[in-house]
Design a protein around this motif. Structure first.
Motif, PDB file in Angstrom:
ATOM      1  N   ASN A 169       0.850  -1.192   0.000  1.00  0.00           N
ATOM      2  CA  ASN A 169       0.000   0.000   0.000  1.00  0.00           C
ATOM      3  C   ASN A 169       0.888   1.244   0.000  1.00  0.00           C
ATOM      4  O   ASN A 169       0.918   2.010   0.967  1.00  0.00           O
ATOM      5  N   PRO A 170       1.640   1.464  -1.083  1.00  0.00           N
ATOM      6  CA  PRO A 170       2.658   2.522  -1.078  1.00  0.00           C
ATOM      7  C   PRO A 170       2.103   3.929  -0.849  1.00  0.00           C
ATOM      8  O   PRO A 170       2.811   4.790  -0.327  1.00  0.00           O
ATOM      9  N   LYS A 171       0.837   4.158  -1.206  1.00  0.00           N
ATOM     10  CA  LYS A 171       0.253   5.488  -0.987  1.00  0.00           C
ATOM     11  C   LYS A 171      -0.377   5.634   0.395  1.00  0.00           C
ATOM     12  O   LYS A 171      -0.896   6.685   0.744  1.00  0.00           O
ATOM     13  N   ARG A 172      -0.342   4.540   1.165  1.00  0.00           N
ATOM     14  CA  ARG A 172      -0.890   4.527   2.533  1.00  0.00           C
ATOM     15  C   ARG A 172      -2.338   5.007   2.544  1.00  0.00           C
ATOM     16  O   ARG A 172      -2.725   5.857   3.343  1.00  0.00           O
ATOM     17  N   GLN A 173      -3.138   4.425   1.678  1.00  0.00           N
ATOM     18  CA  GLN A 173      -4.541   4.790   1.591  1.00  0.00           C
ATOM     19  C   GLN A 173      -5.383   3.855   2.454  1.00  0.00           C
ATOM     20  O   GLN A 173      -5.160   2.642   2.478  1.00  0.00           O
ATOM     21  N   PHE A 174      -6.369   4.414   3.112  1.00  0.00           N
ATOM     22  CA  PHE A 174      -7.307   3.589   3.880  1.00  0.00           C
ATOM     23  C   PHE A 174      -8.370   3.027   2.945  1.00  0.00           C
ATOM     24  O   PHE A 174      -8.715   3.618   1.931  1.00  0.00           O
ATOM     25  N   GLY A 175      -8.883   1.839   3.295  1.00  0.00           N
ATOM     26  CA  GLY A 175      -9.899   1.198   2.482  1.00  0.00           C
ATOM     27  C   GLY A 175      -9.349   0.390   1.332  1.00  0.00           C
ATOM     28  O   GLY A 175     -10.118  -0.140   0.531  1.00  0.00           O
ATOM     29  N   VAL A 176      -8.029   0.267   1.219  1.00  0.00           N
ATOM     30  CA  VAL A 176      -7.385  -0.490   0.136  1.00  0.00           C
ATOM     31  C   VAL A 176      -6.959  -1.875   0.608  1.00  0.00           C
ATOM     32  O   VAL A 176      -7.208  -2.879  -0.056  1.00  0.00           O
ATOM     33  N   ASP A 177      -6.314  -1.934   1.764  1.00  0.00           N
ATOM     34  CA  ASP A 177      -5.843  -3.183   2.345  1.00  0.00           C
ATOM     35  C   ASP A 177      -6.440  -3.298   3.746  1.00  0.00           C
ATOM     36  O   ASP A 177      -6.082  -2.519   4.634  1.00  0.00           O
ATOM     37  N   PRO A 178      -7.360  -4.249   3.984  1.00  0.00           N
ATOM     38  CA  PRO A 178      -7.977  -4.364   5.307  1.00  0.00           C
ATOM     39  C   PRO A 178      -6.968  -4.540   6.433  1.00  0.00           C
ATOM     40  O   PRO A 178      -7.219  -4.107   7.562  1.00  0.00           O
ATOM     41  N   HIS A 179      -5.815  -5.160   6.146  1.00  0.00           N
ATOM     42  CA  HIS A 179      -4.832  -5.396   7.198  1.00  0.00           C
ATOM     43  C   HIS A 179      -4.080  -4.104   7.541  1.00  0.00           C
ATOM     44  O   HIS A 179      -3.702  -3.891   8.694  1.00  0.00           O
ATOM     45  N   TYR A 180      -3.870  -3.240   6.561  1.00  0.00           N
ATOM     46  CA  TYR A 180      -3.310  -1.908   6.835  1.00  0.00           C
ATOM     47  C   TYR A 180      -4.276  -1.144   7.734  1.00  0.00           C
ATOM     48  O   TYR A 180      -3.869  -0.518   8.722  1.00  0.00           O
ATOM     49  N   ASP A 181      -5.557  -1.187   7.399  1.00  0.00           N
ATOM     50  CA  ASP A 181      -6.557  -0.506   8.219  1.00  0.00           C
ATOM     51  C   ASP A 181      -6.561  -1.063   9.639  1.00  0.00           C
ATOM     52  O   ASP A 181      -6.603  -0.309  10.613  1.00  0.00           O
ATOM     53  N   ALA A 182      -6.529  -2.399   9.747  1.00  0.00           N
ATOM     54  CA  ALA A 182      -6.642  -3.044  11.056  1.00  0.00           C
ATOM     55  C   ALA A 182      -5.497  -2.649  11.983  1.00  0.00           C
ATOM     56  O   ALA A 182      -5.681  -2.547  13.203  1.00  0.00           O
ATOM     57  N   ARG A 183      -4.308  -2.432  11.425  1.00  0.00           N
ATOM     58  CA  ARG A 183      -3.171  -2.047  12.268  1.00  0.00           C
ATOM     59  C   ARG A 183      -3.327  -0.641  12.835  1.00  0.00           C
ATOM     60  O   ARG A 183      -2.540  -0.237  13.693  1.00  0.00           O
ATOM     61  N   ARG A 184      -4.334   0.108  12.374  1.00  0.00           N
ATOM     62  CA  ARG A 184      -4.554   1.478  12.851  1.00  0.00           C
ATOM     63  C   ARG A 184      -5.899   1.651  13.550  1.00  0.00           C
ATOM     64  O   ARG A 184      -6.318   2.770  13.842  1.00  0.00           O
ATOM     65  N   ILE A 185      -6.560   0.536  13.832  1.00  0.00           N
ATOM     66  CA  ILE A 185      -7.853   0.601  14.509  1.00  0.00           C
ATOM     67  C   ILE A 185      -7.714   1.222  15.893  1.00  0.00           C
ATOM     68  O   ILE A 185      -8.465   2.122  16.279  1.00  0.00           O
ATOM     69  N   ASP A 186      -6.754   0.731  16.677  1.00  0.00           N
ATOM     70  CA  ASP A 186      -6.581   1.265  18.037  1.00  0.00           C
ATOM     71  C   ASP A 186      -6.277   2.753  17.997  1.00  0.00           C
ATOM     72  O   ASP A 186      -6.758   3.514  18.840  1.00  0.00           O
ATOM     73  N   LEU A 187      -5.472   3.181  17.036  1.00  0.00           N
ATOM     74  CA  LEU A 187      -5.126   4.593  16.917  1.00  0.00           C
ATOM     75  C   LEU A 187      -6.390   5.430  16.732  1.00  0.00           C
ATOM     76  O   LEU A 187      -6.563   6.473  17.379  1.00  0.00           O
ATOM     77  N   ALA A 188      -7.285   4.986  15.870  1.00  0.00           N
ATOM     78  CA  ALA A 188      -8.523   5.719  15.630  1.00  0.00           C
ATOM     79  C   ALA A 188      -9.416   5.709  16.873  1.00  0.00           C
ATOM     80  O   ALA A 188     -10.028   6.732  17.222  1.00  0.00           O
ATOM     81  N   TYR A 189      -9.494   4.564  17.553  1.00  0.00           N
ATOM     82  CA  TYR A 189     -10.316   4.485  18.764  1.00  0.00           C
ATOM     83  C   TYR A 189      -9.766   5.386  19.869  1.00  0.00           C
ATOM     84  O   TYR A 189     -10.522   6.049  20.583  1.00  0.00           O
ATOM     85  N   TRP A 190      -8.448   5.374  20.038  1.00  0.00           N
ATOM     86  CA  TRP A 190      -7.842   6.245  21.052  1.00  0.00           C
ATOM     87  C   TRP A 190      -8.168   7.710  20.758  1.00  0.00           C
ATOM     88  O   TRP A 190      -8.552   8.461  21.645  1.00  0.00           O
ATOM     89  N   ARG A 191      -7.988   8.076  19.495  1.00  0.00           N
ATOM     90  CA  ARG A 191      -8.238   9.476  19.117  1.00  0.00           C
ATOM     91  C   ARG A 191      -9.694   9.857  19.340  1.00  0.00           C
ATOM     92  O   ARG A 191      -9.992  10.888  19.943  1.00  0.00           O
ATOM     93  N   ASP A 192     -10.603   9.016  18.864  1.00  0.00           N
ATOM     94  CA  ASP A 192     -12.022   9.351  18.951  1.00  0.00           C
ATOM     95  C   ASP A 192     -12.527   9.333  20.391  1.00  0.00           C
ATOM     96  O   ASP A 192     -13.520  10.001  20.706  1.00  0.00           O
ATOM     97  N   GLY A 193     -11.859   8.578  21.247  1.00  0.00           N
ATOM     98  CA  GLY A 193     -12.255   8.527  22.657  1.00  0.00           C
ATOM     99  C   GLY A 193     -11.469   9.481  23.528  1.00  0.00           C
ATOM    100  O   GLY A 193     -11.549   9.395  24.760  1.00  0.00           O
TER     101      GLY A 193
END
Length: 442
Positions: A169-193
């Motif tokens: 995922n060289p452009k680091r886009q979300f929604g392209v590789d589910p595993h790239y997204d999954a590695r950033r789930i906690d980051l999004a939850y921490w931020r939103d909470g």
């Protein structure tokens, strides 16, 4: 794990390794150890595995300082028991994952994962999940060899994750590789909470422990470090290895290395905050197979363990519509595709498209079974594109197939606004136009 409707297939009674294939490339060597059930597939799996790691070499070469100690040997296993026996000396007290690397980088071990049926493997070839595991393991093994005089497993995995994501995922886009997204789930939850830790607080990992969950959390954190380094400068993984090797005296700590590459904390922390602010993961995938080609999503699970992919954002407020087009190609089991709705913990509803029917069911955690709430003929054909539309109208689920209403059911007492996703068993599912949006009133 819940959600499978069928019993475990007989082919999963795996035995000892029956076939071995060894292939050598320019930079890597792959040995495939297959059970009797998959002996005929061993040559093709080995070829695909070698092609997967060789394709990542241009990225690897740029991100690790020479000299490169080649070739890097990788062993691919089709049997989990054989794999866990082989990696036991490597992981020690740690719970094994599907790829493990010897401390000195002398070998990398990778499990064929998920453990799909032979027919599924013959159809899709090497699972994308396994291909990513091979690339990461190869990169980590080479990094460990490069850092051999000053070994540091943390930095080796940071480099490996950076290489993997640059490759997939060289452009680091979300929604392209589910595993790239999954590695950033906690980051999004921490931020939103409003619980976002600082970067300095993420670097120590002792409290995460040796469990599989703890090791996965550590990897997710290391992926963030890799992205920070790459965002600062494209060659920073290579510089990180170089700076680590150049330091004299006592081994450096992680904090000192990060500051040396990103600036002191007054500069590094704002970079981390910006990374967190931009995190927008779309999918949270289980460890089975989901990938994207063009505008299509493809997913496939196994008879005893279905692939489940959840949409990270909750459904829209009020009435909403989930729609798309599916095409089902079953293997050992009957066709199996479902849309999961209103999941809160282990409580959820599903719309099953099990040809020729469509069924709304509720998961029963106490008995680990499904309770059918409503069912009707689906009027769709296997291996043919089928449009589906699920309308949530207050507490009612309405299902339409190819523009014709097939089924509706009132779920009194439910809001139907828990998380939603899609899932598959031993069926290859092609999904086009998958979307969720507020429902348009007629």
């Amino acid at each position: 794990m819940p959600f499978a409707r069928s019993a475990m297939a007989a082919w999963l009674c795996l035995g000892a390794v029956q076939a071995q294939t060894t292939l050598a490339g320019k930079h890597f060597q792959v040995e495939c150890r297959a059970t009797a059930a998959l002996a005929d597939s061993a040559p093709k799996l080995g070829e695909a595995a070698l092609a997967a790691v060789e394709a990542a070499w241009p990225v690897l070469e740029k991100q690790l300082p020479p000299p490169h100690q080649l070739p890097v040997p990788l062993i691919l296993y089709t049997d989990r028991v054989e794999y866990e026996r082989a990696v036991a000396p490597v992981v020690g007290a740690h719970e094994p994952r599907e790829h493990e690397v010897a401390a000195d980088g002398s070998q990398a071990h990778v499990l064929l994962w998920p453990q799909l049926s032979p027919k599924a493997l013959a159809r899709i070839g090497l699972p994308r999940t396994t291909a990513q595991g091979l690339v990461k393991a190869a990169a980590e093994a080479l990094a460990r060899r490069t850092l051999g005089k000053r070994p540091e497993p943390w930095l080796a995995e940071v480099i490996a994750l950076g290489v993997l994501e640059l490759h997939t995922n060289p452009k680091r886009q979300f929604g392209v590789d589910p595993h790239y997204d999954a590695r950033r789930i906690d980051l999004a939850y921490w931020r939103d909470g409003n619980r976002l830790p600082n970067l300095q607080g993420l670097l120590p990992e002792a409290k995460l422990g040796t469990s599989r969950a703890g090791r996965d959390q550590a990897s997710d954190r290391r992926a963030l470090v890799a992205e920070l380094l790459l965002t600062a400068e494209a060659g920073n993984l290579r510089k990180a290895a170089g700076k680590w090797l150049e330091r004299k005296g006592a081994p450096t700590d992680r904090e000192a290395l990060v500051q040396a590459l990103l600036g002191d904390w007054s500069k590094a922390e704002p970079r981390f905050s910006a990374l967190a602010k931009a995190a927008a993961p779309v999918w949270q995938a289980s460890s089975e197979v989901m990938w994207r080609e063009g505008d299509s999503w493809w997913l496939v699970g196994a008879p005893e363990r279905h692939v489940c992919v959840y949409h990270v954002a909750p459904p829209p407020a009020g009435d909403y519509t989930i729609r798309g087009t599916f095409r089902l190609e079953p293997f050992e089991d009957a066709p199996s595709f479902r849309v999961q709705l209103d999941q809160v913990a282990n409580d959820l509803l599903c719309v099953f498209f099990d040809a020729p029917n469509v069924t709304i069911s509720q998961w029963q955690p106490a008995t680990s079974t499904w309770r059918d709430l409503a069912s009707a003929p689906g009027r769709y054909a296997v291996r043919s594109p089928t449009d589906f539309r699920i309308d949530i109208v207050e507490s009612t689920i309405q299902v339409a197939i190819d523009g014709q209403e097939a089924l509706r059911h009132s779920c009194t007492g439910r809001t139907l606004h828990g998380r939603w996703g899609v899932a598959s068993g031993d069926t290859l599912v092609q999904l086009d136009g998958l979307s969720v949006a507020p429902r348009r009133k007629s």
